[in-house]
Design a protein around this motif. Structure first.
Motif, PDB file in Angstrom:
ATOM      1  N   GLU A   7      25.764  61.111  36.288  1.00 13.62           N
ATOM      2  CA  GLU A   7      26.710  61.973  35.588  1.00 13.62           C
ATOM      3  C   GLU A   7      27.989  61.243  35.194  1.00 13.62           C
ATOM      4  OE1 GLU A   7      27.560  65.364  37.994  1.00 13.62           O
ATOM      5  OE2 GLU A   7      25.447  65.826  38.363  1.00 13.62           O
ATOM      6  N   ASP A   8      28.488  60.395  36.088  1.00 11.95           N
ATOM      7  CA  ASP A   8      29.780  59.748  35.852  1.00 11.95           C
ATOM      8  C   ASP A   8      29.769  58.891  34.590  1.00 11.95           C
ATOM      9  OD1 ASP A   8      30.760  60.940  38.097  1.00 11.95           O
ATOM     10  OD2 ASP A   8      30.487  59.200  39.415  1.00 11.95           O
ATOM     11  N   LEU A   9      28.637  58.287  34.278  1.00 10.45           N
ATOM     12  CA  LEU A   9      28.557  57.460  33.075  1.00 10.45           C
ATOM     13  C   LEU A   9      28.835  58.299  31.844  1.00 10.45           C
ATOM     14  CD1 LEU A   9      27.890  54.834  31.562  1.00 10.45           C
ATOM     15  CD2 LEU A   9      25.479  55.498  31.641  1.00 10.45           C
ATOM     16  N   LEU A  10      28.221  59.470  31.772  1.00 14.14           N
ATOM     17  CA  LEU A  10      28.444  60.345  30.625  1.00 14.14           C
ATOM     18  C   LEU A  10      29.884  60.848  30.593  1.00 14.14           C
ATOM     19  CD1 LEU A  10      27.529  61.973  28.179  1.00 14.14           C
ATOM     20  CD2 LEU A  10      26.746  63.763  29.750  1.00 14.14           C
ATOM     21  N   ILE A  11      30.400  61.279  31.726  1.00  9.46           N
ATOM     22  CA  ILE A  11      31.758  61.812  31.773  1.00  9.46           C
ATOM     23  C   ILE A  11      32.770  60.752  31.351  1.00  9.46           C
ATOM     24  CG2 ILE A  11      33.520  62.821  33.248  1.00  9.46           C
ATOM     25  CD1 ILE A  11      31.043  64.598  32.489  1.00  9.46           C
ATOM     26  N   ASP A  12      32.567  59.521  31.801  1.00 10.72           N
ATOM     27  CA  ASP A  12      33.466  58.433  31.402  1.00 10.72           C
ATOM     28  C   ASP A  12      33.407  58.209  29.890  1.00 10.72           C
ATOM     29  OD1 ASP A  12      34.278  58.082  33.992  1.00 10.72           O
ATOM     30  OD2 ASP A  12      32.961  56.363  34.396  1.00 10.72           O
ATOM     31  N   ARG A  13      32.200  58.305  29.304  1.00 15.98           N
ATOM     32  CA  ARG A  13      32.063  58.166  27.848  1.00 15.98           C
ATOM     33  C   ARG A  13      32.870  59.228  27.121  1.00 15.98           C
ATOM     34  NH1 ARG A  13      25.739  57.166  26.105  1.00 15.98           N
ATOM     35  NH2 ARG A  13      25.481  55.060  26.981  1.00 15.98           N
ATOM     36  N   LEU A  14      32.748  60.455  27.583  1.00 22.09           N
ATOM     37  CA  LEU A  14      33.408  61.561  26.896  1.00 22.09           C
ATOM     38  C   LEU A  14      34.924  61.482  27.052  1.00 22.09           C
ATOM     39  CD1 LEU A  14      30.992  64.504  27.834  1.00 22.09           C
ATOM     40  CD2 LEU A  14      31.043  63.163  25.727  1.00 22.09           C
ATOM     41  N   LYS A  15      35.394  61.034  28.198  1.00 19.28           N
ATOM     42  CA  LYS A  15      36.833  60.943  28.434  1.00 19.28           C
ATOM     43  C   LYS A  15      37.497  59.879  27.555  1.00 19.28           C
ATOM     44  CE  LYS A  15      37.107  62.745  33.156  1.00 19.28           C
ATOM     45  NZ  LYS A  15      37.405  62.427  34.585  1.00 19.28           N
ATOM     46  N   GLU A  16      36.698  58.973  27.039  1.00 16.67           N
ATOM     47  CA  GLU A  16      37.239  57.932  26.158  1.00 16.67           C
ATOM     48  C   GLU A  16      37.456  58.430  24.731  1.00 16.67           C
ATOM     49  OE1 GLU A  16      34.440  54.782  26.369  1.00 16.67           O
ATOM     50  OE2 GLU A  16      35.031  54.126  28.381  1.00 16.67           O
ATOM     51  N   VAL A  17      36.959  59.644  24.437  1.00 11.96           N
ATOM     52  CA  VAL A  17      37.029  60.188  23.073  1.00 11.96           C
ATOM     53  C   VAL A  17      38.128  61.241  23.021  1.00 11.96           C
ATOM     54  CG1 VAL A  17      35.756  61.311  21.221  1.00 11.96           C
ATOM     55  CG2 VAL A  17      34.556  59.779  22.808  1.00 11.96           C
ATOM     56  N   GLU A  18      39.188  60.962  22.296  1.00 12.07           N
ATOM     57  CA  GLU A  18      40.354  61.843  22.266  1.00 12.07           C
ATOM     58  C   GLU A  18      39.993  63.252  21.818  1.00 12.07           C
ATOM     59  OE1 GLU A  18      44.795  62.101  20.198  1.00 12.07           O
ATOM     60  OE2 GLU A  18      43.545  60.320  19.931  1.00 12.07           O
ATOM     61  N   ASP A  19      39.106  63.366  20.816  1.00  7.13           N
ATOM     62  CA  ASP A  19      38.723  64.684  20.329  1.00  7.13           C
ATOM     63  C   ASP A  19      38.034  65.499  21.419  1.00  7.13           C
ATOM     64  OD1 ASP A  19      38.519  66.750  18.537  1.00  7.13           O
ATOM     65  OD2 ASP A  19      36.786  65.949  17.484  1.00  7.13           O
ATOM     66  N   TYR A  20      37.192  64.861  22.222  1.00  9.29           N
ATOM     67  CA  TYR A  20      36.545  65.582  23.318  1.00  9.29           C
ATOM     68  C   TYR A  20      37.560  66.007  24.371  1.00  9.29           C
ATOM     69  CZ  TYR A  20      31.650  65.116  21.950  1.00  9.29           C
ATOM     70  OH  TYR A  20      30.436  65.241  21.299  1.00  9.29           O
ATOM     71  N   VAL A  21      38.526  65.165  24.665  1.00  6.56           N
ATOM     72  CA  VAL A  21      39.557  65.529  25.633  1.00  6.56           C
ATOM     73  C   VAL A  21      40.250  66.819  25.187  1.00  6.56           C
ATOM     74  CG1 VAL A  21      41.752  64.836  26.673  1.00  6.56           C
ATOM     75  CG2 VAL A  21      39.922  63.156  26.395  1.00  6.56           C
ATOM     76  N   LYS A  22      40.578  66.914  23.905  1.00  9.85           N
ATOM     77  CA  LYS A  22      41.243  68.101  23.366  1.00  9.85           C
ATOM     78  C   LYS A  22      40.314  69.316  23.390  1.00  9.85           C
ATOM     79  CE  LYS A  22      44.294  65.550  20.211  1.00  9.85           C
ATOM     80  NZ  LYS A  22      44.612  65.289  18.770  1.00  9.85           N
ATOM     81  N   ARG A  23      39.067  69.108  23.009  1.00 16.47           N
ATOM     82  CA  ARG A  23      38.144  70.237  22.916  1.00 16.47           C
ATOM     83  C   ARG A  23      37.776  70.804  24.292  1.00 16.47           C
ATOM     84  NH1 ARG A  23      35.840  71.274  17.960  1.00 16.47           N
ATOM     85  NH2 ARG A  23      36.333  69.780  16.311  1.00 16.47           N
ATOM     86  N   PHE A  24      37.572  69.942  25.272  1.00 12.76           N
ATOM     87  CA  PHE A  24      37.291  70.440  26.630  1.00 12.76           C
ATOM     88  C   PHE A  24      38.490  71.208  27.170  1.00 12.76           C
ATOM     89  CE2 PHE A  24      33.614  67.633  26.748  1.00 12.76           C
ATOM     90  CZ  PHE A  24      32.746  68.290  27.611  1.00 12.76           C
ATOM     91  N   ARG A  25      39.695  70.706  26.899  1.00 14.96           N
ATOM     92  CA  ARG A  25      40.902  71.385  27.373  1.00 14.96           C
ATOM     93  C   ARG A  25      41.030  72.754  26.727  1.00 14.96           C
ATOM     94  NH1 ARG A  25      45.016  67.591  26.085  1.00 14.96           N
ATOM     95  NH2 ARG A  25      44.304  66.442  27.938  1.00 14.96           N
ATOM     96  N   SER A  26      40.663  72.854  25.451  1.00 13.46           N
ATOM     97  CA  SER A  26      40.740  74.131  24.743  1.00 13.46           C
ATOM     98  C   SER A  26      39.661  75.100  25.217  1.00 13.46           C
ATOM     99  CB  SER A  26      40.604  73.885  23.240  1.00 13.46           C
ATOM    100  OG  SER A  26      40.622  75.094  22.523  1.00 13.46           O
ATOM    101  N   ALA A  27      38.468  74.583  25.505  1.00 11.78           N
ATOM    102  CA  ALA A  27      37.355  75.439  25.922  1.00 11.78           C
ATOM    103  C   ALA A  27      37.492  75.907  27.365  1.00 11.78           C
ATOM    104  CB  ALA A  27      36.037  74.699  25.737  1.00 11.78           C
ATOM    105  N   PHE A  28      38.127  75.090  28.194  1.00 17.81           N
ATOM    106  CA  PHE A  28      38.285  75.410  29.622  1.00 17.81           C
ATOM    107  C   PHE A  28      39.757  75.273  30.002  1.00 17.81           C
ATOM    108  CE2 PHE A  28      34.080  73.591  28.867  1.00 17.81           C
ATOM    109  CZ  PHE A  28      33.251  74.585  29.370  1.00 17.81           C
ATOM    110  N   PRO A  29      40.612  76.146  29.464  1.00 14.04           N
ATOM    111  CA  PRO A  29      42.062  75.979  29.582  1.00 14.04           C
ATOM    112  C   PRO A  29      42.606  76.141  30.999  1.00 14.04           C
ATOM    113  CG  PRO A  29      41.537  78.101  28.600  1.00 14.04           C
ATOM    114  CD  PRO A  29      40.254  77.337  28.676  1.00 14.04           C
ATOM    115  N   GLU A  30      41.869  76.789  31.869  1.00 14.81           N
ATOM    116  CA  GLU A  30      42.372  77.035  33.221  1.00 14.81           C
ATOM    117  C   GLU A  30      42.043  75.901  34.186  1.00 14.81           C
ATOM    118  OE1 GLU A  30      40.892  80.788  34.474  1.00 14.81           O
ATOM    119  OE2 GLU A  30      41.958  81.928  32.931  1.00 14.81           O
ATOM    120  N   GLU A  31      41.326  74.884  33.708  1.00  8.88           N
ATOM    121  CA  GLU A  31      40.922  73.797  34.596  1.00  8.88           C
ATOM    122  C   GLU A  31      41.791  72.571  34.359  1.00  8.88           C
ATOM    123  OE1 GLU A  31      36.749  73.045  34.776  1.00  8.88           O
ATOM    124  OE2 GLU A  31      36.215  75.134  34.333  1.00  8.88           O
TER     125      GLU A  31
END
Length: 337
Positions: free
Chosen positions: A142-166
């Motif tokens: 799992e960590d390999l995928l999560i690290d990939r996604l965290k490197e993408v600024e657009d994903y960082v923004k979209r995850f924050r918007s989709a899960f705002p309480e986390e």
């Protein structure tokens, strides 16, 4: 035929209605249902729009595979009714093929469970499986995928918007949650749903004969509910050995390999019949390529029936009324970050 109080059924279209149509609808309505609305299916999903957009992007993104070439859409192509029309699907590791046919994701939210053996109870559980499966998308952890996604600024923004309480929203659970939110919208209404909504002109005479064949043969004893399947687990070859009916079908042992229960030998989740015209090849191993042959196999192995050519022709006509419309928005490939 069941007795029907015609005064209690209001046809959606007010043309002259034959009593036979009302009777047919009443019998069908006992076991089969029209599709629910997307709104009712997704009512419990918080931040649906944000999760939908994120889930759609993840669904199409080959970053979810170890080689950066496979996406969810590779095997469950929405432009071809949620399948790849292959017997089994190639994985991210060259030369490796899956051992079971890839089922469609369309209307899967209506199923009791996911996969041929029902090992995932929800869309979220199902979404997690292929990503880490060494024969499919082959991400090693799992960590390999999560690290990939965290490197993408657009994903960082979209995850924050989709899960705002986390505070740390980019998690493997949330990847699955977003994909499941997207897939929950993939309902495909068809002419059959118009008929179930009491538009008795939605099916022509042959299609109604085919529905009658379906009901008289008791196909609905397995293919029931709004998805016309996906709710039961049944033995393939309940009456007659399927392999003696057609020896092209592989002897996959079914759910027994998961449960170790001898009673689950050759048992599989009953597939949905929605869009069945388009989701060939058929059965757990994708061994049969035409509806006519698959109907013959099922009629003989499950019901001990030898259907006539005319009955099969009418039944095929009815099954084609289950071909629906894939949401156009879902098929529009997103611009990936």
């Amino acid at each position: 035929m069941v007795s029907v109080d015609e005064t209690q059924i209001t046809p959606r279209k007010t043309t002259q209605i034959a009593k036979e149509d009302i009777q047919l609808w009443a019998i069908a309505n006992k076991a089969l249902k029209g599709l629910p609305s997307v709104e009712s299916v997704t009512a419990s999903i918080d931040n649906l729009e944000e999760k939908y957009e994120l889930g759609k992007m993840l669904y199409y993104d080959p970053r979810l595979s170890v080689n950066g070439e496979q996406s969810c859409n590779s095997c469950h192509d929405l432009s071809t009714f949620g399948v790849d029309n292959l017997s089994t699907s190639p994985g991210a590791i060259k030369g490796k093929m899956g051992d079971r046919n890839s089922p469609t994701v369309l209307n899967a939210v209506l199923h009791d469970s996911q996969f041929w053996d029902g090992r995932a109870k929800t869309l979220e559980e199902q979404a997690k499986g292929p990503i880490l499966n060494p024969v499919e998308m082959a991400i090693p952890h799992e960590d390999l995928l999560i690290d990939r996604l965290k490197e993408v600024e657009d994903y960082v923004k979209r995850f924050r918007s989709a899960f705002p309480e986390e505070s740390n929203p980019i998690t493997y659970d949330n990847v699955a949650n977003a994909i499941a939110a997207f897939e929950s919208t993939l309902l495909t209404p068809s002419r059959f749903d118009d008929f179930m909504d009491r538009d008795f002109t939605a099916l022509n005479d042959q299609e109604k004969r085919g529905l009658t064949v379906f009901l008289d043969a008791n196909c609905q004893s397995c293919h029931d509910g709004a998805a016309l399947g996906g709710m039961q687990y049944r033995k393939f070859g309940e009456i007659n050995d399927f392999w003696t009916v057609n020896n092209k079908i592989g002897r996959d042992k079914g759910m027994v390999t998961l449960t170790d229960n001898p009673g689950d030998l050759y048992k599989f989740k009953v597939p949905s019949l929605r869009n069945i015209e388009k989701t060939y090849p058929y059965f757990h191993d994708g061994s049969i390529w035409d509806l006519e042959t698959s109907i013959h196999v099922m009629a003989k192995s499950q019901l001990n029936l030898d259907m006539s050519d005319e009955e099969i022709e009418d039944l095929v006509a009815f099954l084609k009324t289950l071909t629906g419309e894939v949401p156009e928005r879902a098929m529009t490939v997103p611009e990936l970050p």
